[in-house]
Scaffold this active site. Structure first.
Site, short mmCIF file in Angstrom:
data_model
loop_
_atom_site.label_atom_id
_atom_site.label_comp_id
_atom_site.label_asym_id
_atom_site.label_seq_id
_atom_site.Cartn_x
_atom_site.Cartn_y
_atom_site.Cartn_z
N ARG A 38 -23.64 -64.60 75.25
CA ARG A 38 -23.57 -64.46 76.34
C ARG A 38 -23.80 -64.38 77.60
NH1 ARG A 38 -22.91 -57.86 74.36
NH2 ARG A 38 -22.28 -57.96 72.67
N SER A 139 -18.87 -57.46 75.63
CA SER A 139 -19.05 -55.40 75.23
C SER A 139 -19.01 -54.38 76.17
CB SER A 139 -20.46 -55.29 73.52
OG SER A 139 -20.13 -54.29 73.03
N HIS A 140 -20.55 -54.32 76.48
CA HIS A 140 -20.53 -53.06 77.36
C HIS A 140 -21.12 -53.86 78.39
CE1 HIS A 140 -23.99 -54.17 74.93
NE2 HIS A 140 -24.73 -53.85 76.73
N ASP A 314 -15.57 -53.42 74.74
CA ASP A 314 -14.38 -53.63 73.44
C ASP A 314 -14.05 -52.87 72.27
OD1 ASP A 314 -16.94 -53.53 73.12
OD2 ASP A 314 -16.67 -55.20 71.31
N ASP A 316 -15.94 -51.05 70.63
CA ASP A 316 -16.66 -50.38 69.62
C ASP A 316 -18.08 -49.22 69.85
OD1 ASP A 316 -18.40 -51.85 70.62
OD2 ASP A 316 -18.89 -53.42 69.48
N THR A 380 -31.51 -54.15 64.22
CA THR A 380 -30.64 -53.05 65.32
C THR A 380 -30.08 -54.97 64.95
OG1 THR A 380 -32.31 -52.24 66.74
CG2 THR A 380 -30.09 -53.51 67.07
N LYS A 412 -18.67 -51.53 64.79
CA LYS A 412 -18.57 -50.37 65.05
C LYS A 412 -17.34 -49.61 65.54
CE LYS A 412 -21.64 -51.37 68.22
NZ LYS A 412 -22.20 -52.85 67.70
#
Length: 598
Positions: A38, A139-140, A314, A316, A380, A412
């Protein structure tokens, strides 16, 4: 539109597309984090930057013995800015490297869990099963020209690449000097399902991933029971897609399959910049949902829905809310695990086991003990759950970072979590003549049975990387002398009126040995564990694109129901004081307050 930018040519060439070798030089910043690479869009736009990483992945796969020539690859993303251009680059490199079939979602869109499902379940037009897939997402994280982009590779089991592969990818990015791709762009209309024949027996297949996803969800949940429940006059809900990829999937599930009105959908139109927002489903960034559910500036009222949920960019991650009530992710996975066998047909034979990430609260541990099923604590990163699932050891798992899922895929799954919660509600509300059992009712009953884990997380985002590392080193240095540590803890408690007498039992850096393959993951978080079960944990997150994110996790267990109605800030106040004092957060980073409190 994305389709227009990709072109609309359907001409099928008679011969193999010519390829060319492009000479390049390495970049020194392409180390994948916990979920891929990222960076800011401007970084990815550098000449050869994405191409280097994609070719390095193929080189690493070849070294790992993965036979991808003549096989199928999945490529899609969350719709963020620059995704379409990235798809084109991957198509050209994949085809030149010998991939036969590439599967892409309509408009290039596919949620991360949907990609995992397609990798695991799809068969291409040539009869090939996918060997893996590239997911284009950060993602977020925010999207747009000045925001973030990301790419990650998932293997044939649909799970994120293990560390053994990401380490090889990194090594190849350091020495890459060339890549191959097709000489010309691969024009393809992504606006609807279609098959584009490229010549040489190769194809690009555009699929409606939402339709396939609904079919998978029907295998897991009782849609008739769900449709009957959501039709109750005393039930109402709202789902916030946060302008991410969840929108089309939410419409296919909640509106088309369950018969709900489209008014239940909020912010469900995918946008390249996520509507100018931050697509992270938490109490800080999901402002529209939080306000509507009575947790913002206005208290819950007659018009407040009984159930609220959100998914990230995304799709998840998820957040679950009741009417004026927030369900912590740690409680969410515990409640779902406790009710899964009774409420969800997929689990009627019981759970194989459950797992959580180390920073997630211990609520799930107590459910596992009562159900007498195996329990696992992992670092994690969803990839650590994948090994357990592939070995038949885990059915339900979760992370405190708003991630919940099961072994139906190897990611997830935000919408799965929403359907799971609706299933629990439906199960607890079988008699439509009885008053509605609410989200809050279910959680409070869970606390009475298992006790309550008060929990919060502080995120300090975009901290100078050297300062963040210095803070972590400062914490580790203190762990060698428990007597001195407990003396400091006692002094810090004296600064805070309230709880006293807290004593550390141990302090360490979390290390995990995988029970399936024996691999060891070290330095996975700094832990301070108290005699009463309370925990303080510090970890550097690998999901940001700039600087470092320091995450501070604070947890206290209260068994007595008389103590279950405290405000979280009050219950954890002493531990917060201890954590900030032990770390010297302000002195080491200059930050007086966290960026986000959850």
């Amino acid at each position: 539109s994305r389709a227009a930018r990709m072109g609309c040519c359907f001409t099928a060439p008679a011969f193999e597309r010519p390829t060319t070798t492009v000479f390049t030089t390495p970049y020194d910043d392409q180390k994948p984090g916990t979920s891929g690479l990222r960076k800011k869009v401007a970084v990815f736009k550098q000449e050869h930057y994405l191409a280097n990483f994609v070719q390095a992945t193929f080189n690493a796969l070849r070294e790992e013995g993965v036979d991808f020539r003549g096989r199928c690859l999945v490529v899609s993303g969350d719709g963020r800015y620059w995704m379409t251009e990235a798809i084109q680059t991957i198509l050209r490199i994949a085809t030149a490297n010998g991939v036969k079939d590439v599967v892409v979602g309509v408009e290039g869109l596919m949620s991360t869990p949907a990609v995992s499902a397609v990798i695991r379940r799809h068969t291409s037009v040539s009869g090939e099963k996918p060997f893996g897939g590239f997911i284009l997402t950060a993602s977020h994280n925010p999207g747009g020209p000045d925001a973030d982009f990301g790419i990650k590779y998932n293997g044939s089991n649909g799970a994120p690449a293990p560390e053994s592969l990401t380490s090889k990818i990194l090594e190849h990015t350091k020495k890459i000097d060339r890549y191959v791709w097709t000489e010309e762009l691969i024009d393809i209309d992504l606006s609807k399902p279609a098959i584009k024949r490229l010549g040489g027996g190769k194809t690009v297949e555009v699929i409606d991933a939402a339709t396939d996803y609904v079919a998978l969800m029907r295998e897991i949940f009782d849609f008739e029971a769900l449709a009957a429940f959501v039709a109750r006059k005393d039930f109402s809900m709202v789902f916030d897609g946060m302008h991410g990829v969840a929108g089309p999937f939410a419409k296919a599930i909640f509106v088309d399959a369950l018969g709900m009105d489209e008014s239940v959908l909020q912010n469900c139109e995918p946008s390249e910049d996520f509507g100018g927002g931050h697509p992270d489903p938490n109490l800080t960034y999901a402002k529209d949902l939080v306000e509507r559910m009575g947790l913002g500036t206005q208290a819950a009222g007659e018009e407040t829905p009984q159930f609220g949920a959100a998914a990230d960019g995304d799709a998840d991650r998820n957040m679950i809310l009741g009417k004026g009530f927030f369900v912590t992710p740690s409680d969410s996975v515990a409640v779902l695990a406790a009710n899964a066998a009774a409420a969800i047909p997929y689990f009627h034979d019981g759970l194989k086991g459950v797992a959580r990430s180390m920073p997630t609260s211990g609520a799930l541990d107590r459910v596992a003990a009562k159900l007498e099923v195996p329990f696992f604590e992992v670092p994690t990163g969803w990839k650590f759950f994948g090994n357990l699932m592939d070995d038949g050891k885990c059915s339900v798992c979760g992370e405190e970072s708003f991630g919940t899922g099961s072994d139906h895929v190897r990611e997830k799954d935000g919408i799965w979590a929403v359907l799971a919660w609706l299933s629990v509600l439906a199960h607890r509300n079988k008699d439509p003549e009885q008053p509605l059992v609410t989200v809050e009712d279910i959680v409070r009953e869970h606390w009475r049975t298992f006790g309550r884990n008060y929990y919060c997380r502080y995120d300090y985002e975009e901290v100078d990387a050297d300062k963040a590392k210095g803070l972590m080193a400062h914490l580790v240095a203190q762990q060698g002398d428990m007597d001195a540590l407990n003396k400091t803890v006692k002094e810090l408690q004296a600064l805070k009126r309230g709880q006293a007498g807290m004593q550390l039992a141990s302090a360490d850096e979390f290390e995990y040995t995988d029970p399936v393959d024996g691999s060891v993951a070290s330095k996975q978080g700094i832990r301070f564990l108290f005699e009463d079960g309370s925990r303080i944990i510090f970890r550097l997150s690998g999901t940001g694109s700039v600087g470092a994110t320091i995450r501070l996790y604070i947890e206290q267990y209260v068994q007595d129901p008389k103590g279950h109605s405290q405000k979280t800030e009050s219950a954890l106040g002493t531990l917060v004081t201890i954590a900030l004092g032990l770390s010297d957060m302000e002195g080491k980073t200059g930050r007086k307050e966290p960026t986000v409190k959850t």
